[in-house]
Design an enzyme around this catalytic site. Structure first.
Site, PDB file in Angstrom:
ATOM      1  N   LYS A 113       0.956  -1.368  -0.026  1.00  0.00           N
ATOM      2  CA  LYS A 113      -0.040   0.044   0.007  1.00  0.00           C
ATOM      3  C   LYS A 113       0.757   1.204  -0.036  1.00  0.00           C
ATOM      4  O   LYS A 113       0.438   2.377  -0.354  1.00  0.00           O
ATOM      5  CB  LYS A 113      -0.897   0.247   1.249  1.00  0.00           C
ATOM      6  CG  LYS A 113      -2.031  -0.940   0.987  1.00  0.00           C
ATOM      7  CD  LYS A 113      -3.161  -0.698   1.978  1.00  0.00           C
ATOM      8  CE  LYS A 113      -4.487  -1.686   1.745  1.00  0.00           C
ATOM      9  NZ  LYS A 113      -5.359  -1.520   2.828  1.00  0.00           N
ATOM     10  N   LYS A 196      -3.315 -10.131  -6.611  1.00  0.00           N
ATOM     11  CA  LYS A 196      -4.906 -10.502  -5.911  1.00  0.00           C
ATOM     12  C   LYS A 196      -5.878  -9.634  -6.304  1.00  0.00           C
ATOM     13  O   LYS A 196      -5.881  -8.431  -6.703  1.00  0.00           O
ATOM     14  CB  LYS A 196      -4.546 -10.005  -4.244  1.00  0.00           C
ATOM     15  CG  LYS A 196      -5.490 -10.616  -3.284  1.00  0.00           C
ATOM     16  CD  LYS A 196      -4.953  -9.818  -1.833  1.00  0.00           C
ATOM     17  CE  LYS A 196      -5.391  -8.595  -1.811  1.00  0.00           C
ATOM     18  NZ  LYS A 196      -5.549  -8.036  -0.287  1.00  0.00           N
ATOM     19  N   LYS A 199     -10.498  -4.635  -3.923  1.00  0.00           N
ATOM     20  CA  LYS A 199     -11.539  -3.554  -4.301  1.00  0.00           C
ATOM     21  C   LYS A 199     -10.854  -2.283  -4.774  1.00  0.00           C
ATOM     22  O   LYS A 199     -11.278  -1.455  -5.348  1.00  0.00           O
ATOM     23  CB  LYS A 199     -12.642  -3.446  -3.379  1.00  0.00           C
ATOM     24  CG  LYS A 199     -12.116  -3.406  -1.814  1.00  0.00           C
ATOM     25  CD  LYS A 199     -13.541  -3.391  -0.931  1.00  0.00           C
ATOM     26  CE  LYS A 199     -13.325  -4.156   0.146  1.00  0.00           C
ATOM     27  NZ  LYS A 199     -12.594  -3.470   1.372  1.00  0.00           N
TER      28      LYS A 199
END
Ligand code: AMP
Ligand code: TRP
Length: 334
Positions: A113, A196, A199
């Protein structure tokens, strides 16, 4: 009695990976005397740039997705993390004092992230796993059903709990067990079988959202990346074919069978034959959830009633835990 606790962030809409890797298992864990607590982790959702005007709506949407998938407020408490946020944040601080930064440095979700600019990432993103540990320990959860990507965070939670117990000389915190269940513990992107499904990924074509229409689902699956070979004869034949493996895994999970059973059915067939079957199955399983979500979201007040009852229950469990933590840690008048 098992005490089950898990959570999802109200960022964007939920996708198929959330459903197959976590939510569906939450539903199955209800009953059998289990006590279930399902949290909408809105305090985690603010660790990345987000839209404040949308946060409460997203919290209601995720709650609606839990309900539509089959989480039953008669059996389970559903609550927003921020509604018990004073207790979560307070415990986080206490356990932050026994979390080694060397361990936080190894967290792959942070690295993913934060990206290349980790120096500029916020402290909240870095400390995210400590808040997650607090979410779990505050309720003395025995089991935490999550997708595979959360295993590392669960390990950290177990470490922190053991450190606390050792330091304060009491087997106080329950050491929680991760539950990584089903065939699809890691659903991959439709555009790249090595990434992966997420969302927050940029391309909407990479995922199936729980709110996608039948047409959109069919289109996404039709255009999902594959390789030129027909489907293999054995599960071993999926090795080094991440996209094929992913689509077979999704099919197995949605139909409640195994990859071996799906391979047995489609061995030697072309993707052009398999994909329409996968679309039909996905629409059949996801469609009713989408429909229910729409109904639920038409009555946001009812969702709020469920969240309020959940928060009250959550607080009644969390407050005594926190009180004892403070006593063990020696605080004045704790
Ligand atoms: P998040 O979307 O990060 O809030 O994740 C909520 C839950 O869904 C966690 O238990 C995750 O492990 C699970 N999850 C998210 N994406 C996937 C995926 N692609 N495959 C399996 N589980 C997933
Ligand atoms: N970190 C989890 C995720 O990204 C969400 C989460 C926060 C969670 N607190 C939790 C999951 C507690 C299980 C238990 O998916």
């Amino acid at each position: 009695m098992k005490r089950i606790l898990s959570g999802m962030q109200p960022t964007n809409r939920l996708q198929l990976g959330n459903y197959l890797g976590a939510l569906r298992n939450w539903v199955d864990l209800q009953g059998n005397g289990n006590q279930c607590l399902y949290c909408v982790v809105d305090m985690h959702a603010i660790t990345m740039p987000y839209d404040a005007a949308q946060l409460a709506t997203s919290t209601r949407e995720v709650t609606a997705a839990y309900l539509a998938a089959g989480v039953d407020p008669k059996h389970s408490s559903i609550f927003a993390q921020s509604a018990v946020g004073d207790l979560h944040a307070e415990l986080m601080w206490y356990i932050a004092t026994m979390t080694q930064i060397g361990k936080l440095d190894r967290m792959t979700q942070f690295k993913d992230k934060a990206g290349k600019n980790a120096e500029k990432a916020g402290l909240g993103l870095y400390a995210y796993p400590v808040l997650m540990a607090a979410d779990i320990l505050l309720y003395q959860a025995t089991h935490v059903p999550v997708g595979e990507d959360q295993k590392q965070h669960l390990e950290l939670t177990r470490d922190v709990a053991a450190t606390f117990n050792h330091r304060y000389g009491k087997e106080f915190f329950t050491i929680p067990e991760p539950m990584i269940m089903g065939e699809a513990t890691r659903v991959m992107s439709l555009r790249d079988g090595t990434q992966k499904m997420s969302k927050s990924a940029e391309s909407d074509m990479s995922r199936i959202n729980l709110t996608d229409t039948a047409e959109v689902i069919a289109d996404k699956i039709k255009r999902a990346k594959t390789d030129p070979l027909p489907l293999p004869e054995t599960v071993d034949g999926l090795k080094d074919r991440p996209e094929a493996d992913n689509l077979i895994t999704i099919y197995a999970a949605l139909s409640g069978t195994t990859k071996a059973a799906v391979i047995a059915e489609f061995a030697g067939k072309q993707f052009s034959e398999f994909k329409p079957k996968l679309s039909d199955l996905t629409v059949a399983k996801i469609g009713p959830i989408t429909e229910k979500m729409r109904h639920l979201l038409a009555e946001p007040k009812e969702i709020d009633v469920i969240l309020e009852a959940g928060a009250e229950k959550a607080r009644s469990i969390a407050a005594p835990t926190l009180k004892e933590v403070k006593q063990l840690m020696g605080f004045w008048k704790a």
